[in-house]
Design a protein around this motif. Structure first.
Motif, mmCIF file in Angstrom:
data_model
loop_
_atom_site.group_PDB
_atom_site.id
_atom_site.type_symbol
_atom_site.label_atom_id
_atom_site.label_comp_id
_atom_site.label_asym_id
_atom_site.label_seq_id
_atom_site.Cartn_x
_atom_site.Cartn_y
_atom_site.Cartn_z
ATOM 1 N N GLY A 198 0.859 -1.262 0.109
ATOM 2 C CA GLY A 198 0.049 -0.110 -0.019
ATOM 3 C C GLY A 198 1.267 1.220 -0.039
ATOM 4 N N VAL A 199 1.640 0.843 0.920
ATOM 5 C CA VAL A 199 2.735 2.026 1.394
ATOM 6 C C VAL A 199 3.771 2.401 -0.065
ATOM 7 N N LEU A 200 4.026 1.405 -0.697
ATOM 8 C CA LEU A 200 4.501 1.810 -2.687
ATOM 9 C C LEU A 200 3.951 2.283 -3.299
ATOM 10 N N ALA A 201 2.632 1.640 -3.778
ATOM 11 C CA ALA A 201 1.346 1.974 -4.112
ATOM 12 C C ALA A 201 1.195 3.171 -3.988
ATOM 13 N N ASN A 202 1.189 4.667 -2.930
ATOM 14 C CA ASN A 202 0.871 5.732 -2.590
ATOM 15 C C ASN A 202 1.918 6.202 -3.134
ATOM 16 N N VAL A 203 3.007 5.841 -2.924
ATOM 17 C CA VAL A 203 4.449 6.406 -3.683
ATOM 18 C C VAL A 203 3.975 6.941 -5.209
ATOM 19 N N LEU A 204 3.479 5.692 -5.801
ATOM 20 C CA LEU A 204 3.596 5.571 -7.117
ATOM 21 C C LEU A 204 2.372 6.398 -7.354
ATOM 22 N N GLY A 205 1.413 6.573 -6.662
ATOM 23 C CA GLY A 205 0.266 7.790 -6.967
ATOM 24 C C GLY A 205 1.188 9.024 -6.711
ATOM 25 N N MET A 206 1.941 9.579 -5.706
ATOM 26 C CA MET A 206 2.796 11.027 -5.929
ATOM 27 C C MET A 206 3.582 10.953 -6.990
#
Length: 252
Positions: A198-206
């Motif tokens: 989830g953290v990595l996917a959030n980083v991708l979104g940012m």
């Protein structure tokens, strides 16, 4: 003739273009890392076929589309005809890759018995692709195919520029919807516990947002726009005087 080259690159432009490319490459690497580390990778002849969808959409509808928009800034000193061809080529390549991604998701849904086109992400994604294709076709028709008059091109150009930027932003928003949808499907119960995926996917979104902001900033700086050719300026003045009922070069 393409006219004389425009003045050298303005201060700061090259740095922003370089940052955009660094962000774009990091964006692609992060997408690949997410799919490879947590979603099993990408393979066409397997249940992993679906993973080609997010990879193709990020590559085509975001990275390549953004680079196509930057062409007139990054290559402001090159011949306009060559720049125009590269602009169209990158957009065409982005469309081809995005089409591959659409095929992947439809075939994956068919294989798994999942319904198509029911979510907001799918509606936005299909709208973005269809509008992007229409934008590309109209752009080629007005600016690459001989025959369109200068006055018609001049009237259409502001619409082409606006919708190009709007579709780029819309594509990023659609990708953000897709990331959220994937996370809710795959890690719904653990997403709120800050699990690594989830953290990595959030980083991708940012990173998607950051790439869009940098590209948007470069595109909207008036002093970074490519200077019009002398021929275009002369034709514009001629068109203006004709519409005012005066002959070019006549007294006022």
């Amino acid at each position: 003739m393409d006219g004389a080259p425009s003045p050298s690159s303005p201060a700061g432009l090259s740095a922003y273009v370089a940052v955009s490319q660094l962000l774009g490459l990091t964006l692609l690497a992060t997408t690949g890392a997410w799919l490879g580390r947590y979603r099993g990778g990408v393979a066409w002849q397997s249940p992993l076929k679906f993973n080609a969808h997010p990879l193709c959409m990020v590559l085509g509808m975001v990275f390549l589309q953004g680079d196509a928009l930057l062409v007139y800034r990054a290559f402001r000193n090159e011949a306009r005809r060559s720049t125009k061809a590269l602009h169209a080529l990158l957009h065409g390549l982005a469309l081809l890759i995005a089409l591959f991604g659409l095929v992947a998701v439809f075939e994956s849904h068919r294989d798994k018995g999942i319904a198509n086109m029911y979510s907001l992400h799918s509606w936005c994604g299909m709208a973005a692709f269809v509008l992007y294709l229409l934008q590309w076709l109209l752009g080629c028709g007005f600016f690459l195919v001989p025959g369109a008059s200068f006055s018609l091109r001049s009237r259409y150009k502001p619409h082409h520029v606006f919708f190009g930027i709007a579709l780029f932003a819309f594509s990023i928003a659609t990708c953000l919807l897709g990331i959220t949808e994937m996370l809710l499907f795959n890690i719904r119960d653990s997403y709120s516990h800050f699990v690594p995926e989830g953290v990595l996917a959030n980083v991708l979104g940012m990173l998607l947002v950051a790439f869009g902001l940098v590209v948007g900033y470069v595109l909207t700086r008036d002093d970074w726009k490519r200077a019009p050719l002398a021929e275009e300026m002369a034709l514009s003045m001629d068109f203006k005087t004709l519409t005012e009922g005066e002959s070019p070069g006549g007294s006022q």
